[in-house]
Design a protein around this motif. Structure first.
Motif, short mmCIF file in Angstrom:
data_model
loop_
_atom_site.label_atom_id
_atom_site.label_comp_id
_atom_site.label_asym_id
_atom_site.label_seq_id
_atom_site.Cartn_x
_atom_site.Cartn_y
_atom_site.Cartn_z
N ALA A 115 -23.85 -54.98 -22.74
CA ALA A 115 -23.57 -54.70 -21.33
C ALA A 115 -22.32 -55.47 -20.95
N LEU A 116 -21.55 -54.92 -20.03
CA LEU A 116 -20.34 -55.61 -19.59
C LEU A 116 -20.70 -56.95 -18.95
N GLN A 117 -19.99 -57.99 -19.37
CA GLN A 117 -20.24 -59.33 -18.87
C GLN A 117 -19.07 -59.89 -18.07
N GLU A 118 -17.91 -59.25 -18.17
CA GLU A 118 -16.71 -59.76 -17.51
C GLU A 118 -16.11 -58.65 -16.65
N ASP A 119 -15.17 -59.04 -15.80
CA ASP A 119 -14.57 -58.07 -14.88
C ASP A 119 -13.28 -57.44 -15.41
N LYS A 120 -13.08 -57.48 -16.72
CA LYS A 120 -11.87 -56.87 -17.28
C LYS A 120 -12.09 -55.44 -17.76
N ALA A 121 -13.28 -54.92 -17.51
CA ALA A 121 -13.61 -53.54 -17.87
C ALA A 121 -14.52 -52.95 -16.80
N VAL A 122 -14.46 -51.62 -16.67
CA VAL A 122 -15.28 -50.96 -15.65
C VAL A 122 -16.31 -50.01 -16.24
N ASP A 123 -16.26 -49.81 -17.54
CA ASP A 123 -17.23 -48.92 -18.17
C ASP A 123 -17.38 -49.30 -19.64
N LEU A 124 -18.51 -48.91 -20.18
CA LEU A 124 -18.84 -49.18 -21.57
C LEU A 124 -19.52 -47.93 -22.08
N GLY A 125 -19.12 -47.45 -23.26
CA GLY A 125 -19.74 -46.23 -23.76
C GLY A 125 -19.70 -46.14 -25.27
N TRP A 126 -20.67 -45.37 -25.80
CA TRP A 126 -20.75 -45.08 -27.23
C TRP A 126 -20.03 -43.77 -27.47
N PHE A 127 -19.15 -43.74 -28.47
CA PHE A 127 -18.37 -42.55 -28.79
C PHE A 127 -18.39 -42.32 -30.29
N ALA A 128 -18.49 -41.05 -30.67
CA ALA A 128 -18.39 -40.70 -32.08
C ALA A 128 -16.99 -41.06 -32.57
N LEU A 129 -16.92 -41.65 -33.75
CA LEU A 129 -15.61 -42.03 -34.30
C LEU A 129 -14.69 -40.83 -34.46
N ASP A 130 -15.25 -39.65 -34.66
CA ASP A 130 -14.41 -38.46 -34.81
C ASP A 130 -14.22 -37.71 -33.49
N ALA A 131 -14.62 -38.31 -32.36
CA ALA A 131 -14.43 -37.71 -31.04
C ALA A 131 -14.18 -38.83 -30.03
N LEU A 132 -13.11 -39.58 -30.25
CA LEU A 132 -12.79 -40.71 -29.39
C LEU A 132 -12.34 -40.24 -28.01
N PRO A 133 -12.58 -41.05 -26.98
CA PRO A 133 -12.11 -40.70 -25.65
C PRO A 133 -10.59 -40.85 -25.59
N ASP A 134 -10.00 -40.41 -24.50
CA ASP A 134 -8.56 -40.52 -24.34
C ASP A 134 -8.26 -41.13 -22.98
N PRO A 135 -7.38 -42.09 -22.93
CA PRO A 135 -6.64 -42.72 -24.02
C PRO A 135 -7.38 -43.93 -24.60
N VAL A 136 -7.03 -44.26 -25.83
CA VAL A 136 -7.48 -45.48 -26.49
C VAL A 136 -6.23 -46.33 -26.72
N VAL A 137 -6.36 -47.64 -26.59
CA VAL A 137 -5.23 -48.54 -26.86
C VAL A 137 -4.63 -48.12 -28.20
N PRO A 138 -3.33 -47.82 -28.24
CA PRO A 138 -2.72 -47.21 -29.45
C PRO A 138 -2.98 -47.93 -30.76
N HIS A 139 -2.80 -49.24 -30.83
CA HIS A 139 -2.99 -49.92 -32.12
C HIS A 139 -4.46 -49.95 -32.51
N GLU A 140 -5.35 -49.85 -31.55
CA GLU A 140 -6.77 -49.77 -31.87
C GLU A 140 -7.15 -48.37 -32.32
N ARG A 141 -6.53 -47.35 -31.73
CA ARG A 141 -6.79 -45.97 -32.14
C ARG A 141 -6.46 -45.77 -33.62
N VAL A 142 -5.38 -46.38 -34.08
CA VAL A 142 -5.01 -46.28 -35.50
C VAL A 142 -6.18 -46.74 -36.38
#
Length: 160
Positions: A115-142
């Protein structure tokens, strides 16, 4: 006697600072846990690793990973349950702050409910590795895309 490089030695030899960070990617089956960044000034509005952060002075990479998972997600991870994924070596425009070493670790076993513990994010979710949400931080998407398709290598250079 413990030998150390002095600040004077480093300055005389033109060394620069490399900033180390750890990324903990919780994985449940084929899904990965991501957070939606907000209010940080760094890739706000982008999805990112569930837990990530800088390694603190005197802290090992594995200690940093466990601390970040607890601080950001409220879960406990044991160092032995962390799976090495890749070491991403990044460079940007040549400024010292843009010289990065990012250790990406996968984790399939943890204690607690993420669960989110800090105020640097507004949502948390599970995503299939082959169906990532958009956008993802570019170097992390790689890393995530290569993890999904099996092409992730031990060292991932970015910007060279």
């Amino acid at each position: 006697m413990t030998e150390r490089y002095s600040e004077a030695y480093a300055a005389a030899h033109g060394r620069f600072t490399v900033i180390p960070a750890v990324y903990v990617l919780l994985r449940r089956g084929d899904d990965v846990l991501l957070q939606l960044r907000a209010g940080t000034g760094y890739y706000d509005g982008h999805w990112a690793a569930g837990a990530a952060g800088h390694v603190e002075q005197g802290e090992s990479l594995l200690q940093a990973a466990a601390r970040e998972a607890a601080e950001e997600l409220g879960v406990a991870v044991a160092p032995g349950d962390l799976e090495f994924l890749t070491l991403e070596h990044r460079t940007g425009d040549g400024a010292a702050v843009d010289e990065r070493i990012d250790l990406f670790l996968g984790c399939r076993i943890w204690t607690g409910t993420p669960a989110l513990q800090e105020d640097k994010a507004v949502d948390l979710g599970w995503f299939a590795l082959d169906a990532l949400p958009d956008p993802v931080v570019p170097h992390e998407r790689v890393v995530l895309e290569r993890w999904a398709d099996g092409s992730l290598t031990p060292i991932t250079p970015i910007g060279f």
